[in-house]
Write a protein that holds these residues in place. Sequence first.
Motif, short mmCIF file in Angstrom:
data_model
loop_
_atom_site.label_atom_id
_atom_site.label_comp_id
_atom_site.label_asym_id
_atom_site.label_seq_id
_atom_site.Cartn_x
_atom_site.Cartn_y
_atom_site.Cartn_z
N GLY A 1 8.35 -42.29 72.85
CA GLY A 1 8.87 -41.91 74.15
C GLY A 1 9.31 -43.12 74.94
N ILE A 2 10.05 -42.87 76.00
CA ILE A 2 10.53 -43.93 76.89
C ILE A 2 10.19 -43.54 78.32
N TRP A 3 9.62 -44.48 79.06
CA TRP A 3 9.35 -44.30 80.47
C TRP A 3 10.17 -45.33 81.25
N ALA A 4 10.74 -44.91 82.36
CA ALA A 4 11.49 -45.82 83.23
C ALA A 4 10.90 -45.74 84.63
N LEU A 5 10.87 -46.87 85.31
CA LEU A 5 10.34 -46.93 86.67
C LEU A 5 11.35 -47.59 87.59
N THR A 6 11.66 -46.93 88.70
CA THR A 6 12.52 -47.52 89.71
C THR A 6 11.92 -47.26 91.09
N ALA A 7 12.04 -48.24 91.97
CA ALA A 7 11.55 -48.08 93.33
C ALA A 7 12.57 -47.40 94.23
N ASP A 8 13.81 -47.28 93.76
CA ASP A 8 14.88 -46.70 94.55
C ASP A 8 14.97 -45.20 94.27
N ALA A 9 14.67 -44.39 95.28
CA ALA A 9 14.63 -42.94 95.07
C ALA A 9 16.00 -42.38 94.67
#
Length: 241
Positions: A1-9
């Motif tokens: 699997g791949i998880w992505a994280l961004t602080a910009d909604a």
Amino acid sequence: GIWALTADATAGEALRQQAARLPEVERPVVLIGELPELDYLLSLRGEEGVRFDRILGRNPFTALRPQRSQKTSEVFRPLIARLLPDGRLVLTQVIPRHTQRLYELVSWGRATALRDKVAAAEEAIYADAADPLVNWDADDLRAALAAAGLVDVRLSVEEQTEERRITAGHLERWFPISAAEGSHPGAEGTGARLSYGERLLTGGLTVAEGGKVAKLFREQLTEQTVSWRSRLAFVVGAKER
């Protein structure tokens, strides 16, 4: 699997919409939040135990907002703890102490004395040995990652010049109205970092001089595109087996 994280909604929602078009087996998980919230965001999905073969990121050190009492290695430990044995951390990190100097972006004309005063105050920002955001260089980053549990750490540094548009929002962050009025809402001890304008005042400029500098920046830079120099560290390291 791949998880992505961004602080910009906004960016996060756009990524989720794009991901929704993919087959379920190929669809990444898009998390929206700050890097220090990663454990919490994963727990909301019941994925506290997830570990990664690879973690790729840009400017994680800056995003983690280290405190003055923290060592650089301590900042990276929670991220490295998410790696599987022999997993790899691959990142690019701007080295803040070598970032573009703002006083170099404007023309000072005959105000050379004011320019010199601003230059001295700005350079002092990046010479603060007690500030963990700026008191390190590439070799310190390599050593910190090794101390945090990575092995075979490889690091290269490149100079980068990009075109950057200076918006009214940038200028408001650099010169808050309160700073121009002589107050310091982000003063030391409050937990907030001082703005650029506030640092100039604490670096020796008078309130009147700070106002002149803010006016000069706004007149010359608002919605202008400038050449912005930075120094990037490219890092690859593995977690011990």
